[in-house]
Design a protein around this motif. Structure first.
Motif, PDB file in Angstrom:
ATOM      1  N   TYR A  64      18.063  49.390  11.560  1.00 15.42           N
ATOM      2  CA  TYR A  64      18.568  50.453  10.689  1.00 15.42           C
ATOM      3  C   TYR A  64      19.233  49.848   9.459  1.00 15.42           C
ATOM      4  O   TYR A  64      19.900  48.821   9.534  1.00 15.42           O
ATOM      5  CB  TYR A  64      19.589  51.319  11.430  1.00 15.42           C
ATOM      6  CG  TYR A  64      18.982  52.228  12.462  1.00 15.42           C
ATOM      7  CD1 TYR A  64      18.482  53.475  12.119  1.00 15.42           C
ATOM      8  CD2 TYR A  64      18.907  51.829  13.786  1.00 15.42           C
ATOM      9  CE1 TYR A  64      17.928  54.307  13.067  1.00 15.42           C
ATOM     10  CE2 TYR A  64      18.355  52.653  14.754  1.00 15.42           C
ATOM     11  CZ  TYR A  64      17.871  53.891  14.379  1.00 15.42           C
ATOM     12  OH  TYR A  64      17.312  54.720  15.327  1.00 15.42           O
ATOM     13  N   THR A  65      19.056  50.514   8.318  1.00 14.91           N
ATOM     14  CA  THR A  65      19.746  50.117   7.099  1.00 14.91           C
ATOM     15  C   THR A  65      20.726  51.198   6.654  1.00 14.91           C
ATOM     16  O   THR A  65      21.664  50.903   5.926  1.00 14.91           O
ATOM     17  CB  THR A  65      18.741  49.847   5.962  1.00 14.91           C
ATOM     18  OG1 THR A  65      17.925  51.008   5.783  1.00 14.91           O
ATOM     19  CG2 THR A  65      17.869  48.645   6.286  1.00 14.91           C
ATOM     20  N   ASP A  66      20.515  52.416   7.094  1.00 16.11           N
ATOM     21  CA  ASP A  66      21.367  53.543   6.719  1.00 16.11           C
ATOM     22  C   ASP A  66      22.311  53.886   7.877  1.00 16.11           C
ATOM     23  O   ASP A  66      21.844  54.243   8.957  1.00 16.11           O
ATOM     24  CB  ASP A  66      20.496  54.748   6.375  1.00 16.11           C
ATOM     25  CG  ASP A  66      21.292  55.965   5.945  1.00 16.11           C
ATOM     26  OD1 ASP A  66      22.489  55.814   5.631  1.00 16.11           O
ATOM     27  OD2 ASP A  66      20.712  57.064   5.909  1.00 16.11           O
ATOM     28  N   GLU A  97      21.810  57.449   9.377  1.00 17.18           N
ATOM     29  CA  GLU A  97      20.606  57.543  10.206  1.00 17.18           C
ATOM     30  C   GLU A  97      20.847  56.913  11.581  1.00 17.18           C
ATOM     31  O   GLU A  97      20.440  57.447  12.613  1.00 17.18           O
ATOM     32  CB  GLU A  97      19.444  56.853   9.498  1.00 17.18           C
ATOM     33  CG  GLU A  97      18.114  57.025  10.180  1.00 17.18           C
ATOM     34  CD  GLU A  97      17.005  56.351   9.404  1.00 17.18           C
ATOM     35  OE1 GLU A  97      16.121  55.773  10.065  1.00 17.18           O
ATOM     36  OE2 GLU A  97      17.011  56.396   8.167  1.00 17.18           O
TER      37      GLU A  97
END
Length: 127
Positions: A95-97, A100
């Motif tokens: 994940y980068t967000d 999210e």
């Protein structure tokens, strides 16, 4: 002589008229409070890790191809976050967000394949 105390706290909740109509259709006008209490408890049981969250199943499927975390799966990830830190666990699952990732962690979104593979490895590594 009167009614015993209910041991509850009154809370002001804002709900759209459409949602009130839906609640009334299911629970009736006199069943609103109980319906909302039950719904809140159900969501808390899903997101709050407790004693029942100590074993399998760790993932659940809702008919789609990608799984969601169960309370026991969330308990494993929360333990990993406490141990390694939020950012490290988030990035290790692909994940980068952060939003999210939180949605997936709370069960609002399904887990992508990479995150599922890492979760399975984490679970297998615990045995």
């Amino acid at each position: 002589m009167g009614r015993p105390p209910l041991n509850v706290i009154r809370l002001h909740v804002t709900i759209t008229p459409e949602d009130i109509e839906r609640i009334d259709a299911v629970a009736g006008t006199h069943g609103r409070s109980k319906f909302i209490r039950d719904a809140v408890r159900q969501v808390l049981d899903q997101v709050e890790p407790g004693d029942e969250a100590k074993g399998p199943p760790y993932l659940e499927y809702d008919g789609g191809h990608e799984p969601r975390l169960t309370p026991s799966g969330r308990a494993i990830l929360f333990a990993a976050i406490r141990k390694r830190g939020f950012d490290q666990v988030m990035s290790s699952l692909g994940y980068t967000d952060p939003v999210e990732f939180l949605h997936a962690l709370l069960g609002y979104r399904t887990l992508p394949d990479k995150a599922t593979s890492i979760m399975v490895g984490e679970i297998i590594g615990r045995r």
